[in-house]
Enzyme design. Structure first.
Site, PDB file in Angstrom:
ATOM      1  N   ARG A 234      48.818 -30.693 -44.535  1.00 40.23           N
ATOM      2  CA  ARG A 234      49.603 -31.911 -44.774  1.00 40.23           C
ATOM      3  C   ARG A 234      50.984 -31.607 -45.381  1.00 40.23           C
ATOM      4  O   ARG A 234      51.860 -32.457 -45.409  1.00 40.23           O
ATOM      5  CB  ARG A 234      48.825 -32.867 -45.700  1.00 40.23           C
ATOM      6  CG  ARG A 234      47.644 -33.533 -45.020  1.00 40.23           C
ATOM      7  CD  ARG A 234      46.712 -34.235 -46.004  1.00 40.23           C
ATOM      8  NE  ARG A 234      45.823 -33.309 -46.692  1.00 40.23           N
ATOM      9  CZ  ARG A 234      44.865 -33.668 -47.537  1.00 40.23           C
ATOM     10  NH1 ARG A 234      44.689 -34.946 -47.827  1.00 40.23           N
ATOM     11  NH2 ARG A 234      44.086 -32.758 -48.128  1.00 40.23           N
TER      12      ARG A 234
ATOM     13  N   SER B  84      98.516 -17.139 -66.204  1.00 41.89           N
ATOM     14  CA  SER B  84      97.969 -18.049 -65.197  1.00 41.89           C
ATOM     15  C   SER B  84      98.239 -17.527 -63.799  1.00 41.89           C
ATOM     16  O   SER B  84      99.232 -16.834 -63.563  1.00 41.89           O
ATOM     17  CB  SER B  84      98.621 -19.423 -65.331  1.00 41.89           C
ATOM     18  OG  SER B  84      98.205 -19.977 -66.552  1.00 41.89           O
TER      19      SER B  84
ATOM     20  N   ASN C 167      49.056 -32.936 -51.983  1.00 43.90           N
ATOM     21  CA  ASN C 167      48.644 -32.760 -50.589  1.00 43.90           C
ATOM     22  C   ASN C 167      49.842 -32.800 -49.650  1.00 43.90           C
ATOM     23  O   ASN C 167      49.794 -32.260 -48.555  1.00 43.90           O
ATOM     24  CB  ASN C 167      47.660 -33.858 -50.166  1.00 43.90           C
ATOM     25  CG  ASN C 167      46.325 -33.708 -50.877  1.00 43.90           C
ATOM     26  OD1 ASN C 167      45.936 -32.612 -51.259  1.00 43.90           O
ATOM     27  ND2 ASN C 167      45.634 -34.811 -51.076  1.00 43.90           N
TER      28      ASN C 167
HETATM   29  C1  UD1 Z   1      39.618 -33.439 -53.163  1.00 39.06           C
HETATM   30  C2  UD1 Z   1      38.278 -34.124 -53.450  1.00 39.06           C
HETATM   31  C3  UD1 Z   1      38.555 -35.583 -53.762  1.00 39.06           C
HETATM   32  C4  UD1 Z   1      39.518 -35.710 -54.902  1.00 39.06           C
HETATM   33  C5  UD1 Z   1      40.786 -34.930 -54.634  1.00 39.06           C
HETATM   34  C6  UD1 Z   1      41.651 -34.904 -55.882  1.00 39.06           C
HETATM   35  C7  UD1 Z   1      36.509 -33.016 -52.130  1.00 39.06           C
HETATM   36  C8  UD1 Z   1      35.681 -33.103 -50.912  1.00 39.06           C
HETATM   37  N1  UD1 Z   1      37.412 -33.997 -52.297  1.00 39.06           N
HETATM   38  O1  UD1 Z   1      40.153 -34.015 -51.983  1.00 39.06           O
HETATM   39  O2  UD1 Z   1      37.329 -36.241 -54.092  1.00 39.06           O
HETATM   40  O3  UD1 Z   1      39.800 -37.084 -55.156  1.00 39.06           O
HETATM   41  O4  UD1 Z   1      40.480 -33.579 -54.290  1.00 39.06           O
HETATM   42  O5  UD1 Z   1      42.883 -34.332 -55.614  1.00 39.06           O
HETATM   43  O6  UD1 Z   1      36.333 -32.110 -52.929  1.00 39.06           O
HETATM   44  N2  UD1 Z   1      39.981 -25.904 -50.638  1.00 39.06           N
HETATM   45  C9  UD1 Z   1      39.453 -24.661 -50.351  1.00 39.06           C
HETATM   46  N3  UD1 Z   1      38.653 -24.523 -49.265  1.00 39.06           N
HETATM   47  C10 UD1 Z   1      38.321 -25.568 -48.467  1.00 39.06           C
HETATM   48  C11 UD1 Z   1      38.867 -26.843 -48.758  1.00 39.06           C
HETATM   49  C12 UD1 Z   1      39.685 -26.978 -49.843  1.00 39.06           C
HETATM   50  O7  UD1 Z   1      39.714 -23.692 -51.065  1.00 39.06           O
HETATM   51  O8  UD1 Z   1      37.562 -25.350 -47.500  1.00 39.06           O
HETATM   52  C13 UD1 Z   1      40.855 -26.048 -51.801  1.00 39.06           C
HETATM   53  C14 UD1 Z   1      42.275 -26.434 -51.427  1.00 39.06           C
HETATM   54  O9  UD1 Z   1      43.090 -25.276 -51.300  1.00 39.06           O
HETATM   55  C15 UD1 Z   1      42.720 -27.306 -52.599  1.00 39.06           C
HETATM   56  C16 UD1 Z   1      41.427 -27.877 -53.145  1.00 39.06           C
HETATM   57  O10 UD1 Z   1      40.365 -27.085 -52.616  1.00 39.06           O
HETATM   58  O11 UD1 Z   1      43.348 -26.543 -53.600  1.00 39.06           O
HETATM   59  C17 UD1 Z   1      41.223 -29.333 -52.752  1.00 39.06           C
HETATM   60  O12 UD1 Z   1      41.209 -29.443 -51.333  1.00 39.06           O
HETATM   61  P1  UD1 Z   1      41.909 -30.666 -50.594  1.00 39.06           P
HETATM   62  O13 UD1 Z   1      41.694 -30.490 -49.138  1.00 39.06           O
HETATM   63  O14 UD1 Z   1      43.288 -30.829 -51.071  1.00 39.06           O
HETATM   64  O15 UD1 Z   1      41.021 -31.871 -51.109  1.00 39.06           O
HETATM   65  P2  UD1 Z   1      41.402 -33.396 -51.174  1.00 39.06           P
HETATM   66  O16 UD1 Z   1      41.375 -33.970 -49.808  1.00 39.06           O
HETATM   67  O17 UD1 Z   1      42.652 -33.562 -51.951  1.00 39.06           O
HETATM   68 CA    CA Z   2      44.115 -32.127 -52.813  1.00 41.22          CA
END
Ligand code: UD1
Ligand code: CA
Length: 453
Positions: free
Chosen positions: A25, A391, A230
């Site tokens: 994103r 100057s 995000n």
């Molecule tokens: C996540 C939470 C959501 C919360 C939000 C807060 C979950 C399913 N959802 O959503 O409830 O409100 O954060 O900001 O947990 N990451 C990995 N591996 C993966 C997926 C993600 O390492 O397979 C890491 C990403 O790099 C990131 C973090 O986990 O740093 C959160 O992942 P992201 O996809 O941003 O989750 P959100 O959709 O924001």
């Molecule tokens: Ca996030």
């Protein structure tokens, strides 16, 4: 909070930071956690906060191709999640490093770099599972938090899995959890991927813990404190938060700012006591201002050191390698690069000093410049103490102007100036008495004749 669920003994602490997500994103070639706030990658903001919690270990989960994340995380352990199958799946590669560890595991999202430490300390002191939550007017995209009537945490539901009623909930999941290390593996193993995204969600952990009779507790922060990056819009909003954190740090340390909201700081900016910053001042990397420095409006400083009680600006520009002494005056539209400027030097207006060394008490006049570049190479200019550069002087480097020399205004200097010499290199002026009056008369006559004809 029920005090019986607070642990008195200080337990060992491990921190797992999830940073393997692609961050699609963001629409950026960089891994999301490498995007910077005030010049420091988000992952390093988080790691610096973690250090204040004095953990026994920190484990960063990255994707295998994220060499820059691994380098930024050093010397901490980095483990790799080969496929991004969700936040619960992401914790699994850290489990081997937690084998036999008996303490608390704090799980943080790498994209929430400004998480408040006080809240984390409360979570660590709590037995059972705890999660960080906030109430927000902008819940879009966040996991919604369901509480039991006794206030304990019942479940977290991702927005894509919410029904219409659940979508109206404004209590949201911050994505930060603290769990007993011994329960982590079995709880993760209990999480499936039967949801809208087919991913393994860490948000399913609280309901599993609750079903096993563990206490599940929420700690609440302000939504403005950390809600995750995000998108680039959220990155910009976090930059504003980071700037406010830094501004407050400097204000509390005794720096005066007339309008802090217009002063942009770098994470490593060092500002001494009693410094004054007028509005619209920009700090790039590695700037040090010693005490009592006065920076006037619209100045741009990067990689520079400024000695005590000097004045910069308005509209001063210090570029990398500017080493400014004490009680120096750098006035408007003056640029200094890769140069040392001695104590009490005056560079009051419109000047360029590049690749130069200027001795103490020298005056560098308005419009004077060092001519440091011949189109191929840079050359140095050496100016001694107590020199008077008039100057509009061009000093063609390499050149040496020795102590006490006078360089006449308007001169283009190509030879070294000996000590206490006057060097003048400009054409002599010629005075023609009455010439202007004759010229004017001639021109006016011609004009009148043209009008008459
Ligand atoms: C996540 C939470 C959501 C919360 C939000 C807060 C979950 C399913 N959802 O959503 O409830 O409100 O954060 O900001 O947990 N990451 C990995 N591996 C993966 C997926 C993600 O390492 O397979 C890491 C990403 O790099 C990131 C973090 O986990 O740093 C959160 O992942 P992201 O996809 O941003 O989750 P959100 O959709 O924001
Ligand atoms: Ca996030």
């Amino acid at each position: 909070m029920n005090s019986s669920t607070l642990s008195n003994a200080v337990k060992p602490l491990a921190i797992v930071i999830l940073a393997a997500g692609k961050g699609s994103r963001m629409r950026s070639p960089l891994p999301k956690v490498m995007h910077k706030l005030a010049g420091k990658p988000m992952i390093n903001w988080l790691l610096d906060s973690c250090a204040a919690l004095n953990p026994d270990k920190i484990i960063v989960v990255a994707a295998p191709d994220m060499d820059d994340v691994a380098a930024a995380a050093a010397p901490h352990d980095v483990v790799f999640q080969t496929q991004q199958n969700g936040t619960a799946d992401a914790v699994k590669p850290a489990l081997p490093l937690l084998a036999g560890f008996d303490g608390q595991v704090l799980i943080l999202m790498g994209d929430e770099p400004l998480i408040p430490l006080d809240a984390l300390r409360q979570m660590i002191a709590h037995d059972g599972l705890s999660a960080l939550v906030f109430n927000t007017p902008h819940p879009h995209g966040l996991g919604r938090v369901l509480l039991n009537v006794d206030g304990s945490l019942q479940n977290i539901i991702e927005e894509k899995d919410c029904d219409a009623h659940q979508k109206l909930i404004t209590l949201c999941n911050a994505g930060t959890y603290c769990v007993p290390a011994r329960q982590l593996k079995p709880w993760l193993e209990g999480i499936g991927n039967n949801n809208a995204q087919g991913e393994y969600y860490l948000t399913d952990m609280p309901k599993i813990a609750a079903a096993q009779g563990f206490s599940t507790h929420t700690f609440t922060i302000e939504w403005t404190q950390s809600w995750g990056v995000n998108t680039r819009v959220q990155l910009a909003a976090h930059e504003a938060m980071a700037q406010n954190i830094l501004r407050e740090r400097h204000l509390n340390a005794g720096v005066w700012m007339q309008d802090p909201s217009t002063v942009y700081l770098w994470h490593d900016t060092k500002i001494g006591e009693h410094c004054r910053l007028e509005p619209n001042v920009y700090f790039g990397a590695r700037v040090v201002l010693e005490s009592g420095v006065n920076v006037k409006a619209f100045s741009h400083l990067e990689d520079a050191h400024v000695g005590a009680n000097s004045t910069l600006g308005p509209f001063a520009r210090l570029r990398p390698g500017a080493e400014i002494g004490e009680d120096v005056k750098i006035g408007n539209f003056v640029e200094v690069k890769k140069s040392t400027v001695g104590d009490r030097v005056k560079l009051s207006h419109f000047a360029y000093v590049g690749d130069a060394d200027i001795g103490e008490d020298t005056n560098f006049g308005c419009g004077a410049i060092t001519v440091n570049y011949d189109g191929f190479n840079k050359h140095r200019t050496m100016i001694g103490k107590n020199v008077m550069i008039g100057s509009n002087v061009n000093l063609i480097a390499p050149i040496e102007i020795h102590d006490g020399a006078f360089i006449a205004a308007g001169s283009t200097i190509t030879d070294n100036a000996p000590q206490d010499a006057l060097v003048i290199a400009r054409s002599k002026s010629e005075v023609r008495e009455g010439w202007a009056a004759k010229f004017r008369k001639l021109k006016n006559n011609t004009k009148e004749k043209r009008k008459a004809s």
